[in-house]
Design a protein around this motif. Structure first.
Motif, PDB file in Angstrom:
ATOM      1  N   LEU A 291     -13.677  -2.094  -1.251  1.00 29.23           N
ATOM      2  CA  LEU A 291     -12.824  -3.273  -1.287  1.00 29.23           C
ATOM      3  C   LEU A 291     -13.368  -4.353  -2.230  1.00 29.23           C
ATOM      4  O   LEU A 291     -12.640  -4.876  -3.086  1.00 29.23           O
ATOM      5  N   ASP A 292     -14.650  -4.670  -2.092  1.00 36.76           N
ATOM      6  CA  ASP A 292     -15.248  -5.701  -2.951  1.00 36.76           C
ATOM      7  C   ASP A 292     -15.254  -5.272  -4.416  1.00 36.76           C
ATOM      8  O   ASP A 292     -15.032  -6.085  -5.317  1.00 36.76           O
ATOM      9  N   GLU A 293     -15.504  -4.006  -4.645  1.00 32.30           N
ATOM     10  CA  GLU A 293     -15.540  -3.483  -6.020  1.00 32.30           C
ATOM     11  C   GLU A 293     -14.174  -3.609  -6.691  1.00 32.30           C
ATOM     12  O   GLU A 293     -14.070  -3.998  -7.863  1.00 32.30           O
ATOM     13  N   ILE A 294     -13.110  -3.280  -5.958  1.00 34.82           N
ATOM     14  CA  ILE A 294     -11.746  -3.375  -6.494  1.00 34.82           C
ATOM     15  C   ILE A 294     -11.388  -4.838  -6.774  1.00 34.82           C
ATOM     16  O   ILE A 294     -10.835  -5.171  -7.825  1.00 34.82           O
ATOM     17  N   SER A 295     -11.714  -5.726  -5.834  1.00 34.93           N
ATOM     18  CA  SER A 295     -11.416  -7.149  -5.994  1.00 34.93           C
ATOM     19  C   SER A 295     -12.151  -7.726  -7.197  1.00 34.93           C
ATOM     20  O   SER A 295     -11.603  -8.518  -7.965  1.00 34.93           O
ATOM     21  N   GLU A 296     -13.413  -7.306  -7.356  1.00 36.53           N
ATOM     22  CA  GLU A 296     -14.216  -7.791  -8.479  1.00 36.53           C
ATOM     23  C   GLU A 296     -13.642  -7.307  -9.802  1.00 36.53           C
ATOM     24  O   GLU A 296     -13.565  -8.057 -10.780  1.00 36.53           O
ATOM     25  N   HIS A 297     -13.221  -6.063  -9.848  1.00 35.76           N
ATOM     26  CA  HIS A 297     -12.668  -5.484 -11.083  1.00 35.76           C
ATOM     27  C   HIS A 297     -11.365  -6.175 -11.474  1.00 35.76           C
ATOM     28  O   HIS A 297     -11.138  -6.461 -12.652  1.00 35.76           O
ATOM     29  N   LEU A 298     -10.512  -6.441 -10.486  1.00 32.67           N
ATOM     30  CA  LEU A 298      -9.213  -7.066 -10.756  1.00 32.67           C
ATOM     31  C   LEU A 298      -9.293  -8.585 -10.801  1.00 32.67           C
ATOM     32  O   LEU A 298      -8.349  -9.244 -11.226  1.00 32.67           O
ATOM     33  N   GLU A 299     -10.436  -9.128 -10.360  1.00 33.74           N
ATOM     34  CA  GLU A 299     -10.618 -10.582 -10.294  1.00 33.74           C
ATOM     35  C   GLU A 299      -9.502 -11.209  -9.458  1.00 33.74           C
ATOM     36  O   GLU A 299      -8.902 -12.222  -9.827  1.00 33.74           O
ATOM     37  N   ALA A 300      -9.225 -10.576  -8.335  1.00 37.46           N
ATOM     38  CA  ALA A 300      -8.169 -11.044  -7.433  1.00 37.46           C
ATOM     39  C   ALA A 300      -8.489 -10.571  -6.020  1.00 37.46           C
ATOM     40  O   ALA A 300      -9.148  -9.545  -5.835  1.00 37.46           O
ATOM     41  N   LYS A 301      -8.041 -11.359  -5.030  1.00 41.19           N
ATOM     42  CA  LYS A 301      -8.244 -10.964  -3.643  1.00 41.19           C
ATOM     43  C   LYS A 301      -7.274  -9.839  -3.299  1.00 41.19           C
ATOM     44  O   LYS A 301      -6.059  -9.980  -3.423  1.00 41.19           O
ATOM     45  N   VAL A 302      -7.820  -8.698  -2.897  1.00 39.00           N
ATOM     46  CA  VAL A 302      -7.001  -7.510  -2.624  1.00 39.00           C
ATOM     47  C   VAL A 302      -6.990  -7.218  -1.129  1.00 39.00           C
ATOM     48  O   VAL A 302      -8.033  -7.278  -0.467  1.00 39.00           O
ATOM     49  N   ASP A 303      -5.814  -6.926  -0.589  1.00 41.91           N
ATOM     50  CA  ASP A 303      -5.689  -6.546   0.828  1.00 41.91           C
ATOM     51  C   ASP A 303      -5.379  -5.055   0.914  1.00 41.91           C
ATOM     52  O   ASP A 303      -4.498  -4.549   0.201  1.00 41.91           O
ATOM     53  N   ILE A 304      -6.112  -4.369   1.792  1.00 42.23           N
ATOM     54  CA  ILE A 304      -5.908  -2.922   1.946  1.00 42.23           C
ATOM     55  C   ILE A 304      -5.725  -2.590   3.420  1.00 42.23           C
ATOM     56  O   ILE A 304      -6.465  -3.074   4.275  1.00 42.23           O
ATOM     57  N   THR A 305      -4.724  -1.786   3.692  1.00 42.76           N
ATOM     58  CA  THR A 305      -4.544  -1.221   5.039  1.00 42.76           C
ATOM     59  C   THR A 305      -4.652   0.287   4.912  1.00 42.76           C
ATOM     60  O   THR A 305      -4.162   0.873   3.933  1.00 42.76           O
ATOM     61  N   ALA A 306      -5.315   0.917   5.866  1.00 45.82           N
ATOM     62  CA  ALA A 306      -5.494   2.374   5.788  1.00 45.82           C
ATOM     63  C   ALA A 306      -5.667   2.964   7.179  1.00 45.82           C
ATOM     64  O   ALA A 306      -6.179   2.309   8.088  1.00 45.82           O
ATOM     65  N   THR A 307      -5.208   4.205   7.337  1.00 45.89           N
ATOM     66  CA  THR A 307      -5.356   4.932   8.605  1.00 45.89           C
ATOM     67  C   THR A 307      -6.493   5.932   8.480  1.00 45.89           C
ATOM     68  O   THR A 307      -6.879   6.300   7.363  1.00 45.89           O
ATOM     69  N   PRO A 308      -7.038   6.367   9.598  1.00 47.51           N
ATOM     70  CA  PRO A 308      -8.114   7.370   9.557  1.00 47.51           C
ATOM     71  C   PRO A 308      -7.701   8.659   8.836  1.00 47.51           C
ATOM     72  O   PRO A 308      -8.536   9.393   8.316  1.00 47.51           O
ATOM     73  N   LYS A 309      -6.398   8.910   8.780  1.00 47.26           N
ATOM     74  CA  LYS A 309      -5.917  10.140   8.132  1.00 47.26           C
ATOM     75  C   LYS A 309      -5.847  10.012   6.611  1.00 47.26           C
ATOM     76  O   LYS A 309      -5.555  10.969   5.912  1.00 47.26           O
ATOM     77  N   GLY A 310      -6.066   8.803   6.091  1.00 48.49           N
ATOM     78  CA  GLY A 310      -6.095   8.650   4.631  1.00 48.49           C
ATOM     79  C   GLY A 310      -4.878   7.979   4.032  1.00 48.49           C
ATOM     80  O   GLY A 310      -4.796   7.826   2.814  1.00 48.49           O
ATOM     81  N   LYS A 311      -3.921   7.570   4.865  1.00 47.02           N
ATOM     82  CA  LYS A 311      -2.741   6.888   4.332  1.00 47.02           C
ATOM     83  C   LYS A 311      -2.971   5.369   4.367  1.00 47.02           C
ATOM     84  O   LYS A 311      -3.665   4.857   5.240  1.00 47.02           O
ATOM     85  N   GLY A 312      -2.368   4.675   3.388  1.00 48.47           N
ATOM     86  CA  GLY A 312      -2.550   3.233   3.389  1.00 48.47           C
ATOM     87  C   GLY A 312      -1.834   2.539   2.245  1.00 48.47           C
ATOM     88  O   GLY A 312      -1.094   3.155   1.474  1.00 48.47           O
ATOM     89  N   LYS A 313      -2.086   1.252   2.119  1.00 48.81           N
ATOM     90  CA  LYS A 313      -1.471   0.441   1.063  1.00 48.81           C
ATOM     91  C   LYS A 313      -2.520  -0.487   0.453  1.00 48.81           C
ATOM     92  O   LYS A 313      -3.421  -0.969   1.140  1.00 48.81           O
ATOM     93  N   ILE A 314      -2.360  -0.728  -0.851  1.00 53.01           N
ATOM     94  CA  ILE A 314      -3.180  -1.717  -1.548  1.00 53.01           C
ATOM     95  C   ILE A 314      -2.241  -2.831  -2.000  1.00 53.01           C
ATOM     96  O   ILE A 314      -1.281  -2.587  -2.732  1.00 53.01           O
ATOM     97  N   ILE A 315      -2.499  -4.052  -1.559  1.00 52.51           N
ATOM     98  CA  ILE A 315      -1.654  -5.192  -1.901  1.00 52.51           C
ATOM     99  C   ILE A 315      -2.432  -6.128  -2.820  1.00 52.51           C
ATOM    100  O   ILE A 315      -3.511  -6.608  -2.470  1.00 52.51           O
TER     101      ILE A 315
END
Length: 303
Positions: A260-284
């Motif tokens: 999460l921190d790596e993605i936010s740092e790369h995009l220079e933006a606060k990123v929200d992620i939701t994910a399930t134990p099965k591997g499904k999710g969303k990146i906002i």
């Protein structure tokens, strides 16, 4: 020594040229302009006015006295820069500390580079030169960047090229202006650093921002300790929100949380992620302007 004397004599000669009403230079196309523009000229210090576009607003009295003492002993090593307003009338572009210190020791003249520019060019020169050469505090730098973007009408990308700084660096400074004014003042007065400020930006509520700022100052917390304090605050806030909505807070899988921190740092933006134990999710990925959307688009497209 002979070279220095010759240079000073040349400066006085050009000063005499500028003092002649018949040789009043108003543009780069005027007679003798090529002899003056860009040259070091000894100017009457009373003929120079302070630049209203000057981004620096705080001058440390002790540091000013030290500079004045140095000037008294060694003279002015680096000339100030001015723009010509009218006959025998000039305005500072950069070098206000040297100008103030020179007046403090009673100098009658001061070496200066002369530029001819309109107000917008003067603003840009003053802001860019001060950002690059002066020891501005983080808020003054942020305000300088903001003025360049708003008044000179440049994008962050264009500003990055002009001042020789990474776009992410400029963005980090601009974000400081979202801090409560009390915290901005604390940063300008040296109670906290830019690193502390960057951590406190992540607190949305002004009251909570100030409360944690006061704790940081009172306990003398480091940047790392402040970051941990802010993270604890955010976790507690998120927990309260989840409880209030009747939803249990779901822990992100380790592979997502670690990235999460790596993605936010790369995009220079606060990123929200939701994910399930099965591997499904969303990146906002939120954005707040057309320019920011285009910037994110370029990064995501790998341009």
């Amino acid at each position: 020594m002979a070279k220095a004397t010759k240079k000073q004599a040349l400066g006085r000669g050009l000063s005499a040229l500028l003092s002649d009403p018949e040789n009043d230079i108003k543009s780069a196309n005027d007679k003798n302009a090529d002899k003056v523009i860009g040259s070091v000229v000894e100017l009457d210090i009373d003929a120079i006015e302070v630049n209203p576009f000057q981004p620096r607003s705080n001058f440390n009295d002790e540091a000013l006295k030290e500079l004045a003492s140095s000037i008294k002993e060694l003279g002015i090593i680096q000339p100030i820069t001015v723009r010509k307003l009218d006959f025998n009338k000039y305005q500072l572009v950069s070098g206000e500390r040297r100008y103030r210190a020179s007046k403090l020791v009673g100098l009658k003249t001061i070496p200066a580079y002369i530029r001819i520019a309109n107000d917008q060019e003067s603003l840009e020169m003053a802001l860019v030169e001060n950002i690059q050469r002066q020891d501005l505090d983080p808020i003054e730098i942020a305000l300088s960047y903001q003025r360049l973007i708003e008044e000179v009408q440049v994008t962050q990308e264009q500003l990055s090229e002009r001042v020789g700084k990474k776009r992410s660096t400029i963005s980090n400074y601009l974000r400081l202006l979202k801090l409560d004014p009390i915290i901005q003042t604390g940063m300008r007065d040296g109670f906290i650093s830019m690193g502390h400020g960057r951590a406190l930006i992540n607190i949305e509520k002004p009251k909570d921002q100030i409360r944690i700022y006061e704790q940081v100052v009172a306990e003398g917390l480091s940047v790392r300790e402040t970051e941990k304090l802010v993270k604890s605050y955010q976790q507690a806030t998120d927990g309260k929100k989840a409880a209030k909505s009747g939803k249990a807070s779901k822990k992100l899988p380790d592979y997502v949380a670690d990235s999460l921190d790596e993605i936010s740092e790369h995009l220079e933006a606060k990123v929200d992620i939701t994910a399930t134990p099965k591997g499904k999710g969303k990146i906002i990925i939120p954005f707040h302007s057309k320019e920011e959307f285009r910037r994110l688009k370029k990064i995501l497209a790998g341009e």
